[in-house]
Design a protein around this motif. Structure first.
Motif, PDB file in Angstrom:
ATOM      1  N   ALA C  86       0.977  -1.216   0.088  1.00 21.96           N
ATOM      2  CA  ALA C  86       0.073  -0.006  -0.011  1.00 21.96           C
ATOM      3  C   ALA C  86       0.769   1.244   0.068  1.00 21.96           C
ATOM      4  CB  ALA C  86      -0.998  -0.039   1.366  1.00 21.96           C
ATOM      5  N   LYS C  87       2.020   1.330   0.835  1.00 16.28           N
ATOM      6  CA  LYS C  87       2.807   2.338   0.939  1.00 16.28           C
ATOM      7  C   LYS C  87       3.344   2.604  -0.624  1.00 16.28           C
ATOM      8  CE  LYS C  87       6.768   4.396   2.472  1.00 16.28           C
ATOM      9  NZ  LYS C  87       7.806   4.728   1.703  1.00 16.28           N
ATOM     10  N   ILE C  88       4.025   1.597  -0.967  1.00 15.73           N
ATOM     11  CA  ILE C  88       4.713   1.870  -2.448  1.00 15.73           C
ATOM     12  C   ILE C  88       3.952   2.159  -3.465  1.00 15.73           C
ATOM     13  CG2 ILE C  88       5.792   0.511  -4.296  1.00 15.73           C
ATOM     14  CD1 ILE C  88       6.884  -1.473  -1.932  1.00 15.73           C
ATOM     15  N   ASP C  90       0.963   4.158  -2.830  1.00 15.51           N
ATOM     16  CA  ASP C  90       0.883   5.459  -2.569  1.00 15.51           C
ATOM     17  C   ASP C  90       1.940   6.255  -3.186  1.00 15.51           C
ATOM     18  OD1 ASP C  90      -1.257   5.179  -1.050  1.00 15.51           O
ATOM     19  OD2 ASP C  90      -0.267   5.501   0.894  1.00 15.51           O
ATOM     20  N   GLU C  91       3.314   5.832  -3.138  1.00 13.44           N
ATOM     21  CA  GLU C  91       4.212   6.457  -3.977  1.00 13.44           C
ATOM     22  C   GLU C  91       4.183   6.612  -5.434  1.00 13.44           C
ATOM     23  OE1 GLU C  91       5.550   8.138  -1.791  1.00 13.44           O
ATOM     24  OE2 GLU C  91       6.500   6.938  -0.086  1.00 13.44           O
ATOM     25  N   GLY C  92       3.631   5.579  -6.089  1.00 11.39           N
ATOM     26  CA  GLY C  92       3.281   5.652  -7.328  1.00 11.39           C
ATOM     27  C   GLY C  92       2.067   6.618  -7.672  1.00 11.39           C
ATOM     28  N   GLY C  93       1.155   6.818  -6.820  1.00 11.59           N
ATOM     29  CA  GLY C  93       0.017   7.770  -6.765  1.00 11.59           C
ATOM     30  C   GLY C  93       0.688   9.127  -6.724  1.00 11.59           C
ATOM     31  N   HIS C  94       1.851   9.417  -5.748  1.00 12.99           N
ATOM     32  CA  HIS C  94       2.438  10.560  -5.760  1.00 12.99           C
ATOM     33  C   HIS C  94       2.716  11.142  -6.911  1.00 12.99           C
ATOM     34  CE1 HIS C  94       2.746  10.034  -1.107  1.00 12.99           C
ATOM     35  NE2 HIS C  94       1.439  10.058  -1.541  1.00 12.99           N
ATOM     36  N   GLY C  95       3.637  10.029  -7.591  1.00 10.47           N
ATOM     37  CA  GLY C  95       4.322  10.437  -8.827  1.00 10.47           C
ATOM     38  C   GLY C  95       3.350  10.942 -10.018  1.00 10.47           C
ATOM     39  N   VAL C 144      13.591   8.569   5.109  1.00 10.46           N
ATOM     40  CA  VAL C 144      13.451   9.156   3.887  1.00 10.46           C
ATOM     41  C   VAL C 144      12.051   9.876   3.865  1.00 10.46           C
ATOM     42  CG1 VAL C 144      13.306   8.631   1.640  1.00 10.46           C
ATOM     43  CG2 VAL C 144      15.089   7.466   2.738  1.00 10.46           C
ATOM     44  N   ASP C 145      10.774   9.133   4.308  1.00  9.45           N
ATOM     45  CA  ASP C 145       9.543   9.710   4.263  1.00  9.45           C
ATOM     46  C   ASP C 145       9.484  10.709   5.287  1.00  9.45           C
ATOM     47  OD1 ASP C 145       8.982   6.699   3.243  1.00  9.45           O
ATOM     48  OD2 ASP C 145       7.632   8.060   2.296  1.00  9.45           O
ATOM     49  N   GLY C 146      10.387  10.636   6.367  1.00 11.75           N
ATOM     50  CA  GLY C 146      10.423  11.763   7.307  1.00 11.75           C
ATOM     51  C   GLY C 146      10.875  13.084   6.750  1.00 11.75           C
ATOM     52  N   GLU C 173      -1.255  11.570   2.657  1.00 13.49           N
ATOM     53  CA  GLU C 173      -0.879  10.242   2.695  1.00 13.49           C
ATOM     54  C   GLU C 173       0.656   9.963   3.414  1.00 13.49           C
ATOM     55  OE1 GLU C 173      -3.572   9.694  -1.397  1.00 13.49           O
ATOM     56  OE2 GLU C 173      -1.364   9.124  -1.306  1.00 13.49           O
ATOM     57  N   GLU C 174       1.228  10.851   3.482  1.00 12.57           N
ATOM     58  CA  GLU C 174       2.631  10.580   3.924  1.00 12.57           C
ATOM     59  C   GLU C 174       2.917  10.244   5.431  1.00 12.57           C
ATOM     60  OE1 GLU C 174       5.324  10.049   2.725  1.00 12.57           O
ATOM     61  OE2 GLU C 174       5.196  10.919   0.594  1.00 12.57           O
ATOM     62  N   SER C 175       1.848  10.671   6.380  1.00 14.14           N
ATOM     63  CA  SER C 175       2.246  10.652   7.734  1.00 14.14           C
ATOM     64  C   SER C 175       2.116   8.903   7.934  1.00 14.14           C
ATOM     65  CB  SER C 175       1.243  11.289   8.626  1.00 14.14           C
ATOM     66  OG  SER C 175       0.053  10.635   8.433  1.00 14.14           O
ATOM     67  N   PHE C 176       1.373   8.285   7.171  1.00 16.15           N
ATOM     68  CA  PHE C 176       1.294   6.831   7.444  1.00 16.15           C
ATOM     69  C   PHE C 176       2.674   6.167   7.108  1.00 16.15           C
ATOM     70  CE2 PHE C 176       0.247   3.863   3.900  1.00 16.15           C
ATOM     71  CZ  PHE C 176       0.854   2.635   4.230  1.00 16.15           C
ATOM     72  N   HIS C 177       3.113   6.676   6.057  1.00 18.43           N
ATOM     73  CA  HIS C 177       4.438   6.275   5.680  1.00 18.43           C
ATOM     74  C   HIS C 177       5.422   6.324   6.589  1.00 18.43           C
ATOM     75  CE1 HIS C 177       3.268   7.130   1.103  1.00 18.43           C
ATOM     76  NE2 HIS C 177       2.447   6.265   1.805  1.00 18.43           N
ATOM     77  N   GLN C 178       5.792   7.616   7.456  1.00 16.90           N
ATOM     78  CA  GLN C 178       6.686   7.661   8.233  1.00 16.90           C
ATOM     79  C   GLN C 178       6.444   6.625   9.727  1.00 16.90           C
ATOM     80  OE1 GLN C 178       7.158  11.306  10.046  1.00 16.90           O
ATOM     81  NE2 GLN C 178       9.565  11.010  10.509  1.00 16.90           N
TER      82      GLN C 178
HETATM   83 FE   LIG Z   1       6.062   8.419   1.164  1.00 11.30          FE
END
Ligand SMILES: [Fe+2]
Ligand SMILES: [Fe+2]
Lengths: 250, 93, 328
Positions: C86-88, C90-95, C144-146, C173-178
């Motif tokens: 799910a995290k990866i 999300d990164e695709g979505g960000h891109g 890195v996400d931090g 979406e990022e805070s879940f990543h960190q």
């Molecule tokens: Fe992220």
């Protein structure tokens, strides 16, 4: 222990687990970012289904194993998934063809299971059927696009079909345990789902300008733990950390 | 090695609300555009309904004409309810 | 992250003479915290800088899927596998959000992807380091996400509307990543001695590259003043880096891990941590594409795009046939 039910749950849980694991291999490699996101969503659904089904299998067994224990500490010959889901992804055509076959089969199965006399299984199936119907539609659209796209995509789809067609019987196999459960009203005989499956395949292939192949020598055995060469490699990768650190939790 | 055409995505976040612009995606056809919109913009249950429209089909006003287009409305303050000071007893109207 | 401008070659850019009246109006709008929208007039240099920065940011999100993807098939539990996937994703979505934001400036995604694949465009240096053990997945989320969050939060108020809106969505979406990264490490430092050693090893390898994510020191960031004025950047590289160190060191303490910097110590007077010198020679080598796994990352991205060409073409061909049939 209800051994037939345990085995049936492994068959279903392992199908979702192994196919989900295969789809993970697509991450970062899809034809566009949008497709990457879509394939991840399919995989997330499958991993969720596997978790529920294998947790329930562990409960039925009653020896304290949960989904992780069953997923990461079982050897290939104890896996009960169909041969089709363990096949390498190949190109996007082969992945799409496999997903169309699997999701069309599985959505029909879970539709019937949502009326199972086993309430836990019925609840899991009610959730899974919505997901798998979406998967089946999604994959069917891609079968049509690629079948009736360019010459190249058409020929790739013909090859993909050739790869997977021999595993269809295995997907639908009813072993003795499954037949006993069917008798008890817990599962439908997979054979009873085959007619609608054939109709759906013919309809989608018609739109995709693909021909339904004739009879081929079927490869079976996945439901009994007789797998292709591919499965132990899939598991070697998937299980490496828990096997190397048996005392660890993650 | 072409990329697919661009679509704009509009999402209704819950029943009773308007669809709102969420962003865009690339897709070859309308069905695919809906799938991609769903997978890109509703991963956290953000939507109950999705619209997609080809970006090329959107007609937008010219910001250079924003003065002519929107400023005349500024003087029509009588369209706003606060323009009317009513007696206390009925001022909740 | 990823928003730090990495290739700065103002000398090579054509100089556009802008209409002084339009320019003055534009500067006044930006100074007044107004948002600039796609069809609004903007100076060419603003457009160019934005395309470069947003596409660099987008490339970083997409390339950033690969180091974590390296462990996806080996995630050690079903829960961790789902979280990481799910995290990866999300990164695709960000891109994707970011490419679309950049497209509103008149550059197609295809052109941006070509620039990445040809080596013309840059992406964050961090993703050219390898992921060697499972704790790296935790370290990436945490560090890195931090670092990315630290850089991205102020950009929600950047001057270009589509970019700001993409950043709002991304930050949500990022805070879940960190948090998932830190949670993963917590589990490991409280686990077996081997797990704890993996966690320390991961921090040892990711600490310095994470500090480099904020870009070159301020005295070597010639475009900073202009970017700050245009609200394309909201804080300088060194300010953000200090903020990151101050926030992260206590988190490392809580994990019982030691930060690999002998010069690190609290400076009562400044109210900040002092920290050691970053190896800028390494940083510039990685920027130039000489990071440890830069070649692997790029060849994987190129292969994905090239292998997908027949799929994209087929879908277009099918859509064209369909439209022709509907018209007939
Ligand atoms: Fe992220
Ligand atoms: Fe991100």
């Amino acid at each position: 222990m209800d051994k037939p039910l345990f085995n049936a749950l492994l068959q279903m849980g392992d199908d979702s687990l192994v196919l989900g694991q295969r789809l993970c291999e697509w991450s970062g490699k899809a034809p566009t970012i949008e497709v990457d996101l879509s394939l991840s969503n399919l995989a997330l659904d499958l991993i969720g289904q596997a978790t529920m089904l294998l947790d329930y299998a562990g409960q039925v067994e009653g020896e304290g194993r949960d989904a992780d224990r069953l997923a990461f500490h079982r050897d290939a010959e104890l896996f009960r998934n169909s041969l089709m889901v363990e096949q390498p992804n190949g190109d996007f055509a082969r992945t799409v063809m496999r997903h169309f076959f699997f999701a069309t089969y599985a959505s029909a199965l879970y539709e019937a299971l949502s009326k199972s006399s086993d309430e836990t299984l019925a609840a899991i199936a009610a959730k899974a059927v919505k997901e798998l119907r979406y998967h089946s539609e999604y994959a069917a659209e891609w079968v049509v696009r690629l079948g009736d796209g360019t010459e190249e995509s058409h020929s790739r789809m013909v090859k993909a079909l050739d790869w997977h067609w021999r595993f269809i019987d295995d997907l639908f196999e009813d072993d003795a345990d499954w037949a006993e459960l069917a008798e008890r009203g817990i599962v439908p005989l997979r054979a009873t789902l085959r007619g609608n499956f054939g109709k759906r395949v013919a309809q989608v292939f018609g739109e995709a300008t693909l021909e339904v192949p004739g009879e081929v020598w079927p490869l079976t055995g996945g439901r009994q733990g007789r797998h292709s060469e591919h499965l132990s490699l899939v598991l070697a990768e998937m299980q490496v950390l828990p096997r190397a650190h048996p005392a660890a939790t993650w | 090695m072409s990329d697919w055409q661009l679509w704009e995505v509009f999402i209704r976040t819950k029943g009773g609300l308007d669809h709102r612009h969420a962003g865009s995606i690339h897709a070859a056809d309308a069905e695919m555009a809906l799938r991609h919109a769903r997978d890109t913009y509703t991963r956290r249950m953000e939507g109950v309904s999705v619209w997609v429209v080809r970006s090329a089909d959107i007609v937008a006003s010219d910001p250079g004409e924003a003065g002519e287009l929107f400023e005349p409305a500024e003087s029509k303050i009588y369209r706003h309810p606060t323009f009317y000071q009513l007696p206390e007893a009925v001022n909740h109207m | 992250m990823y928003t730090t401008e990495l290739d700065k070659s103002p000398a090579g850019q054509p100089v556009t003479i802008e209409d002084p009246e339009l320019l003055a109006k534009f500067e006044a709008r930006v100074a007044a915290d107004d948002f600039i929208e796609p069809k609004d007039w903007m100076p060419e240099a603003y457009r160019r800088t934005l395309v470069r920065q947003i596409s660099q940011h987008a490339h970083s999100e997409i390339v950033g899927m690969l180091p974590e993807g390296n462990w996806l098939t080996r995630a050690p539990s079903l829960k961790r596998k789902a979280i990481l996937l799910a995290k990866i994703q999300d990164e695709g979505g960000h891109g994707l959000y970011l490419y679309c934001a950049a497209e509103t400036l008149g550059t197609s995604r295809e052109e941006m992807i070509d620039a990445l694949h040809s080596g013309k465009a840059k992406y964050s240096t961090i993703f050219n380091y390898p992921t060697l053990n499972w704790a790296d997945i935790g370290a990436i989320g945490w560090l890195v996400d931090g670092a990315a969050i630290m850089n991205q939060v102020p950009l929600q108020r950047t001057s270009y509307g589509p970019y700001a809106r993409a950043m709002v969505r991304i930050c949500k979406e990022e805070s879940f990543h960190q948090r998932q990264g830190y949670d993963l490490l917590l589990e490991m430092v409280n686990g077996t001695p081997e797990q704890k050693a993996m966690a320390q090893d991961a921090l040892n390898r990711w600490w310095w590259p994470a500090l480099m994510m904020f870009g070159p020191p301020d005295e070597n960031s010639p475009n900073t003043a202009q970017s700050l004025r245009w609200r394309i950047k909201r804080e300088t590289n060194d300010e953000l880096r200090q903020k990151f160190v101050d926030a992260t060191v206590p988190q490392a303490d809580l994990l019982g891990l030691s930060v690999p910097d002998p010069d690190l110590k609290w400076n009562e007077e400044r109210g900040h941590y002092d920290f050691g010198e970053i190896d800028w020679a390494e940083f510039y080598a990685v920027v130039k594409g000489q990071g440890p796994v830069a070649q692997e990352r790029m060849s994987e991205r190129r292969a994905a795009w090239d292998d997908g060409a027949w799929v994209r073409d087929a879908a277009d061909a099918h859509a064209a046939k369909h439209a022709a049939r509907a018209a007939a």
